[in-house]
Design a protein around this motif. Structure first.
Motif, PDB file in Angstrom:
ATOM      1  N   GLN A  99      -1.561   7.260 -17.144  1.00 30.23           N
ATOM      2  CA  GLN A  99      -2.543   8.181 -17.702  1.00 30.23           C
ATOM      3  C   GLN A  99      -3.954   7.593 -17.579  1.00 30.23           C
ATOM      4  N   ILE A 100      -4.070   6.330 -17.954  1.00 25.06           N
ATOM      5  CA  ILE A 100      -5.373   5.662 -17.860  1.00 25.06           C
ATOM      6  C   ILE A 100      -5.811   5.552 -16.410  1.00 25.06           C
ATOM      7  N   GLU A 101      -4.886   5.208 -15.527  1.00 19.97           N
ATOM      8  CA  GLU A 101      -5.223   5.096 -14.102  1.00 19.97           C
ATOM      9  C   GLU A 101      -5.807   6.400 -13.576  1.00 19.97           C
ATOM     10  N   ALA A 102      -5.212   7.515 -13.960  1.00 16.10           N
ATOM     11  CA  ALA A 102      -5.679   8.816 -13.462  1.00 16.10           C
ATOM     12  C   ALA A 102      -7.116   9.078 -13.871  1.00 16.10           C
ATOM     13  N   VAL A 103      -7.433   8.833 -15.126  1.00 14.92           N
ATOM     14  CA  VAL A 103      -8.791   9.093 -15.611  1.00 14.92           C
ATOM     15  C   VAL A 103      -9.783   8.116 -14.988  1.00 14.92           C
ATOM     16  N   ARG A 104      -9.382   6.860 -14.858  1.00 12.19           N
ATOM     17  CA  ARG A 104     -10.304   5.874 -14.279  1.00 12.19           C
ATOM     18  C   ARG A 104     -10.549   6.128 -12.802  1.00 12.19           C
ATOM     19  N   ARG A 105      -9.544   6.607 -12.086  1.00  9.26           N
ATOM     20  CA  ARG A 105      -9.767   6.945 -10.675  1.00  9.26           C
ATOM     21  C   ARG A 105     -10.812   8.043 -10.520  1.00  9.26           C
ATOM     22  N   LEU A 106     -10.899   8.910 -11.512  1.00 10.06           N
ATOM     23  CA  LEU A 106     -11.911   9.957 -11.484  1.00 10.06           C
ATOM     24  C   LEU A 106     -13.290   9.445 -11.899  1.00 10.06           C
TER      25      LEU A 106
ATOM     26  N   ALA B 279      -6.858  15.035  -7.996  1.00 14.23           N
ATOM     27  CA  ALA B 279      -7.355  16.126  -7.147  1.00 14.23           C
ATOM     28  C   ALA B 279      -7.866  17.286  -7.995  1.00 14.23           C
ATOM     29  N   TYR B 280      -7.196  17.556  -9.098  1.00 15.27           N
ATOM     30  CA  TYR B 280      -7.616  18.629 -10.001  1.00 15.27           C
ATOM     31  C   TYR B 280      -8.980  18.307 -10.607  1.00 15.27           C
ATOM     32  N   GLY B 281      -9.126  17.069 -11.068  1.00 11.12           N
ATOM     33  CA  GLY B 281     -10.408  16.677 -11.641  1.00 11.12           C
ATOM     34  C   GLY B 281     -11.536  16.710 -10.626  1.00 11.12           C
ATOM     35  N   GLN B 282     -11.239  16.298  -9.402  1.00 13.15           N
ATOM     36  CA  GLN B 282     -12.260  16.339  -8.354  1.00 13.15           C
ATOM     37  C   GLN B 282     -12.670  17.763  -8.035  1.00 13.15           C
ATOM     38  N   ARG B 283     -11.713  18.679  -8.069  1.00 13.88           N
ATOM     39  CA  ARG B 283     -12.054  20.078  -7.837  1.00 13.88           C
ATOM     40  C   ARG B 283     -12.956  20.598  -8.958  1.00 13.88           C
ATOM     41  N   LEU B 284     -12.666  20.228 -10.200  1.00 11.49           N
ATOM     42  CA  LEU B 284     -13.521  20.664 -11.295  1.00 11.49           C
ATOM     43  C   LEU B 284     -14.933  20.100 -11.132  1.00 11.49           C
ATOM     44  N   GLU B 285     -15.040  18.843 -10.740  1.00 12.63           N
ATOM     45  CA  GLU B 285     -16.364  18.260 -10.505  1.00 12.63           C
ATOM     46  C   GLU B 285     -17.115  19.058  -9.446  1.00 12.63           C
TER      47      GLU B 285
END
Length: 313
Positions: free
Chosen positions: A51-58, A297-303
């Protein structure tokens, strides 16, 4: 609720002045218009490290917590919670919100209220440790009561919850999901009025209308001043079947919703809840993929979506 009543409710935590904000999402520093992006961690992976990895990658600075290894945050034993708090702090992350089960689809209006009070008390200390004030709640699905009795019991419970939250420095944020005030903006305002406390505000989920049969965007003109937290999911479908998608690819008017909120001075977090590969609260997951990659990928799309000029979905 009259105009005077709405004014008396007050302006929620998470709402700030609108000076300097633009109707389109143009970059402001390293965030478009100062938007703080976050994500519900267990939609990326069951385990906290992933979970932390996902947020930090963003490159985001906060995470929203609901469950770890399938266990709701309030149910973790003290040692397990200590590990969670330590790992989040070591990762340099804040916590945007904690998602409780208070008043949700699993706890109807006739479920023992003591369970909700116990969960709130347990989360109060944990939220203090995590550095967040926001706790997500819902407003109790009915279970055989008349409309009048349902309303009275919900308002009584939420009033008592808000009073206890205020005493402990928390802010409850009611989500447009399950319960008495799930889909009706007039009921949401009635909930705020009945609580009469700055410790109750609203959580707006852009995509919840799909499963519950309403247009979520249509709620916003009525409730925007009281929204203190936002969830983003998108998709198509109806109450029988939902098909979730990347933000901007569905029918939920994600960008329009954010423009309206930020145009009225919203300054809270925007937290992704993709629902594409894993839905922990439903006990469902797609066994074929790496959820972290899809979450990123979802977070990048939102950005990308919030950087686009006005006019996109």
């Amino acid at each position: 609720m009259t105009a005077d009543d709405r004014a008396a409710v007050g302006r929620p935590t998470g709402i700030g002045p609108s000076e300097g904000r633009l109707p389109g999402f143009r970059p402001h520093g390293d965030r478009p218009n100062g938007i703080r992006l976050s994500g519900i961690g267990d939609e990326a992976a069951p385990g906290l490290d992933r979970q932390i990895e996902a947020v930090r990658r963003l490159g985001w600075d906060s995470i929203e917590l609901r469950s770890v290894d399938g266990v709701p945050l309030a149910d973790l034993d003290d040692a397990a919670f200590d590990r969670v708090a330590g790992r989040v702090a070591d990762a340099g992350l804040g916590v945007s919100c904690v998602d409780s089960r208070i008043g949700n689809w699993a706890r109807t209006v006739v479920s023992p209220f003591a369970d909700d009070l116990t969960e709130l008390d347990r989360l109060a200390g944990r939220c203090d440790r995590l550095g967040t004030r926001l706790v997500r709640i819902m407003s109790y699905p009915n279970a055989g009561l008349s409309e009048g009795d349902w309303e009275r019991e919900v308002l009584n419970r939420v009033r008592r919850l808000a009073a206890r939250a205020e005493d402990t420095g928390l802010v409850l944020v009611h989500e447009n999901c399950a319960g008495w005030a799930a889909t009706d903006p007039a009921r949401m305002l009635r909930l705020l009025e009945a609580a009469g406390s700055p410790a109750l505000r609203l959580l707006f989920d852009v995509g919840n209308g799909i499963a519950y049969g309403y247009e979520a965007y249509d709620l916003l003109p009525h409730i925007a001043p009281y929204v203190a937290h936002v969830h983003v999911k998108d998709g198509t479908g109806d109450t029988n079947a939902q098909f979730y998608s990347l933000p901007g690819d569905g029918d939920c008017r994600v960008a329009d919703s954010l423009r309206l909120l930020y145009g009225q001075g919203y300054s809270g977090a925007v937290s992704i809840e993709p629902h594409i590969n894993i839905r922990p609260h439903e006990g469902w997951s797609d066994p074929s993929g790496d959820y972290v990659d899809e979450f990123v990928a979802y977070g990048q799309r939102l950005e990308k979506l919030v950087h686009e000029p006005a006019g996109g979905n």
